[in-house]
Design a protein around this motif. Structure first.
Motif, PDB file in Angstrom:
ATOM      1  N   ARG A  84       0.852  -1.161   0.194  1.00  0.00           N
ATOM      2  CA  ARG A  84       0.124  -0.031  -0.029  1.00  0.00           C
ATOM      3  C   ARG A  84       0.844   1.193   0.011  1.00  0.00           C
ATOM      4  N   ARG A  85       2.325   0.881   0.544  1.00  0.00           N
ATOM      5  CA  ARG A  85       2.802   2.210   0.621  1.00  0.00           C
ATOM      6  C   ARG A  85       4.536   1.830   0.670  1.00  0.00           C
ATOM      7  N   VAL A  86       5.263   2.611  -0.015  1.00  0.00           N
ATOM      8  CA  VAL A  86       6.656   1.991  -0.211  1.00  0.00           C
ATOM      9  C   VAL A  86       7.545   3.121   0.300  1.00  0.00           C
ATOM     10  N   ILE A  87       8.563   2.674   1.206  1.00  0.00           N
ATOM     11  CA  ILE A  87       9.258   3.189   1.703  1.00  0.00           C
ATOM     12  C   ILE A  87      11.109   2.922   1.411  1.00  0.00           C
ATOM     13  N   VAL A  88      11.623   3.822   0.810  1.00  0.00           N
ATOM     14  CA  VAL A  88      13.125   3.736   0.327  1.00  0.00           C
ATOM     15  C   VAL A  88      13.933   4.043   1.414  1.00  0.00           C
ATOM     16  N   ALA A  89      14.722   3.066   1.741  1.00  0.00           N
ATOM     17  CA  ALA A  89      15.763   3.623   2.906  1.00  0.00           C
ATOM     18  C   ALA A  89      17.258   3.437   2.320  1.00  0.00           C
ATOM     19  N   ALA A  90      17.816   4.730   2.131  1.00  0.00           N
ATOM     20  CA  ALA A  90      18.983   4.653   1.377  1.00  0.00           C
ATOM     21  C   ALA A  90      19.931   6.038   1.963  1.00  0.00           C
ATOM     22  N   ASP A  91      21.344   5.643   2.246  1.00  0.00           N
ATOM     23  CA  ASP A  91      21.995   6.901   2.431  1.00  0.00           C
ATOM     24  C   ASP A  91      22.305   7.704   1.541  1.00  0.00           C
ATOM     25  N   SER A  92      22.821   8.915   1.820  1.00  0.00           N
ATOM     26  CA  SER A  92      22.698   9.968   0.570  1.00  0.00           C
ATOM     27  C   SER A  92      23.729   9.658  -0.306  1.00  0.00           C
ATOM     28  N   THR A  93      24.665   8.817  -0.367  1.00  0.00           N
ATOM     29  CA  THR A  93      25.477   8.377  -1.479  1.00  0.00           C
ATOM     30  C   THR A  93      24.841   7.906  -2.500  1.00  0.00           C
ATOM     31  N   LYS A  94      23.582   7.032  -2.314  1.00  0.00           N
ATOM     32  CA  LYS A  94      23.027   6.406  -3.269  1.00  0.00           C
ATOM     33  C   LYS A  94      22.040   7.337  -4.200  1.00  0.00           C
ATOM     34  N   LEU A  95      21.836   8.562  -3.733  1.00  0.00           N
ATOM     35  CA  LEU A  95      20.812   9.508  -4.129  1.00  0.00           C
ATOM     36  C   LEU A  95      21.358  10.093  -5.426  1.00  0.00           C
ATOM     37  N   GLY A  96      20.532  10.394  -6.373  1.00  0.00           N
ATOM     38  CA  GLY A  96      21.022  11.306  -7.455  1.00  0.00           C
ATOM     39  C   GLY A  96      21.834  10.331  -8.686  1.00  0.00           C
ATOM     40  N   THR A  97      22.083   9.065  -8.195  1.00  0.00           N
ATOM     41  CA  THR A  97      22.539   8.162  -8.921  1.00  0.00           C
ATOM     42  C   THR A  97      21.755   7.068  -9.792  1.00  0.00           C
ATOM     43  N   ARG A  98      22.528   6.504 -10.728  1.00  0.00           N
ATOM     44  CA  ARG A  98      21.705   5.324 -11.349  1.00  0.00           C
ATOM     45  C   ARG A  98      22.513   4.010 -11.297  1.00  0.00           C
ATOM     46  N   ALA A  99      21.377   2.864 -11.546  1.00  0.00           N
ATOM     47  CA  ALA A  99      22.109   1.441 -11.561  1.00  0.00           C
ATOM     48  C   ALA A  99      21.306   0.990 -12.722  1.00  0.00           C
ATOM     49  N   PHE A 100      21.958  -0.253 -13.018  1.00  0.00           N
ATOM     50  CA  PHE A 100      21.729  -1.189 -14.237  1.00  0.00           C
ATOM     51  C   PHE A 100      20.130  -1.408 -14.302  1.00  0.00           C
ATOM     52  N   ALA A 101      19.421  -1.907 -13.380  1.00  0.00           N
ATOM     53  CA  ALA A 101      18.223  -2.512 -13.556  1.00  0.00           C
ATOM     54  C   ALA A 101      17.235  -1.645 -12.490  1.00  0.00           C
ATOM     55  N   ARG A 102      16.100  -1.382 -13.427  1.00  0.00           N
ATOM     56  CA  ARG A 102      15.292  -0.277 -12.683  1.00  0.00           C
ATOM     57  C   ARG A 102      14.253  -1.160 -11.944  1.00  0.00           C
ATOM     58  N   ILE A 103      14.026  -0.866 -10.461  1.00  0.00           N
ATOM     59  CA  ILE A 103      12.894  -1.154  -9.699  1.00  0.00           C
ATOM     60  C   ILE A 103      11.656  -0.756  -9.806  1.00  0.00           C
ATOM     61  N   CYS A 104      11.642   0.483  -9.685  1.00  0.00           N
ATOM     62  CA  CYS A 104      10.244   1.274  -9.728  1.00  0.00           C
ATOM     63  C   CYS A 104      10.571   2.718 -10.097  1.00  0.00           C
ATOM     64  N   ALA A 105       9.350   3.233 -10.659  1.00  0.00           N
ATOM     65  CA  ALA A 105       9.237   4.914 -10.780  1.00  0.00           C
ATOM     66  C   ALA A 105       9.251   5.490  -9.562  1.00  0.00           C
ATOM     67  N   THR A 106       9.922   6.587  -9.693  1.00  0.00           N
ATOM     68  CA  THR A 106       9.956   7.692  -8.469  1.00  0.00           C
ATOM     69  C   THR A 106       8.342   7.755  -7.805  1.00  0.00           C
ATOM     70  N   ASP A 107       7.291   7.859  -8.710  1.00  0.00           N
ATOM     71  CA  ASP A 107       6.238   8.226  -8.199  1.00  0.00           C
ATOM     72  C   ASP A 107       5.457   6.968  -7.600  1.00  0.00           C
ATOM     73  N   ALA A 108       6.344   5.851  -7.579  1.00  0.00           N
ATOM     74  CA  ALA A 108       5.774   4.515  -6.842  1.00  0.00           C
ATOM     75  C   ALA A 108       6.232   4.627  -5.375  1.00  0.00           C
ATOM     76  N   VAL A 109       7.108   5.550  -5.040  1.00  0.00           N
ATOM     77  CA  VAL A 109       7.572   5.766  -3.833  1.00  0.00           C
ATOM     78  C   VAL A 109       7.120   6.611  -2.813  1.00  0.00           C
ATOM     79  N   ASP A 110       6.274   6.416  -1.711  1.00  0.00           N
ATOM     80  CA  ASP A 110       5.887   7.293  -0.988  1.00  0.00           C
ATOM     81  C   ASP A 110       6.850   8.228   0.027  1.00  0.00           C
TER      82      ASP A 110
END
Length: 259
Positions: A207-233
């Motif tokens: 029903r809701r999605v929480i991304v837990a990530a330290d700041s070094t992972k933000l604004g970066t890209r990786a090979f395989a997409r999990i979900c769009a930004t608007d899927a994250v609450d």
């Protein structure tokens, strides 16, 4: 320095630099060149690096440090993030966990919450991460559901189509998502496409999605997409995230929590 500590240090240096030579590594760790050569050979046997003449390089373009060697990286930030994520989860909820060091810390923070010490169940935990299931299975107040699949040694996660059968039959209140990268434009992503596929299913069932990530992972890209930004609450990150990066996620509709 123990062998495990030395291996962890070598692998972290390799991730940062992409290539190490024997003399450079020996000087950095204050050990003999013969010790480094032996370490490189043993790590190469485990496919954690590729030996070269006089040194070593990372194991392929999608190289990922195995989970057991990542636990100390950004440890303080991850503990603050995990405590903040745990506070967003209510007693009685069904919670999905992906694998990773930060999500493992969230699971530990939940296990330490006094208000979750009892219940029938206090929480229902659904995960494809064997280490998280193993840690929480001793808590009788938690109902643990493990997906099927094939174990991935780097992250202790179960991957593959066998997990689809379980995830297709459940619904979750919240999914706690660990990522390798999260960008306001390109969304959340992982290095491995099979991990990304399972993580995507967990998100779709929540029903809701929480991304837990330290700041070094933000604004970066990786090979395989999990979900769009608007899927994250909600994004829970550390205080080092820049105002500009945080604003980008806020504008995309994501609530940003700085721990």
């Amino acid at each position: 320095m123990s062998r495990d500590a030395r291996w962890k240090a070598l692998l972290e240096l390799l991730v940062e630099q992409g290539r190490l030579d024997v003399d450079e590594a020996a000087a950095a760790l204050d050990v003999s060149a013969a010790t480094i050569r032996r370490d490189f050979d043993q790590l190469a046997e485990q496919q954690m690096l590729v030996r070269t003449r006089g040194g070593a390089v990372v194991h392929g373009v999608s190289y990922e440090l195995p989970l057991r060697y990542k636990t100390s990286r950004h440890a303080a930030e991850k503990q603050r993030i995990s405590a903040a994520v745990a506070e967003l989860i209510s007693p009685g909820e069904a919670v999905g966990f992906t694998g990773g060091t930060t999500t493992t810390e969230v699971a530990r923070a939940l296990a330490a919450r006094p208000d979750l010490a009892t219940g029938s169940p206090a929480l229902t935990i659904v995960t494809n991460a064997l280490n998280i299931a193993n840690e929480l299975a001793i808590r009788p107040q938690f109902k643990i559901v493990v997906t099927g699949g094939v174990a991935r040694p780097q992250s202790f996660e179960l991957i593959g189509p066998l997990a689809d059968g379980v995830l297709g039959q459940i619904t979750l209140d919240v999914a706690v998502l660990g990522v390798n990268a999260f960008d306001a434009v390109h969304g959340a992503a992982a290095h491995d496409e099979d991990e990304a596929a399972i993580n995507r299913l967990l998100c779709e069932r929540a029903r809701r999605v929480i991304v837990a990530a330290d700041s070094t992972k933000l604004g970066t890209r990786a090979f395989a997409r999990i979900c769009a930004t608007d899927a994250v609450d909600t994004l829970v990150t550390d205080s080092a995230v820049s105002d500009g990066t945080a604003a980008g996620f806020t504008e995309a509709g994501v609530t940003v929590v700085r721990a």
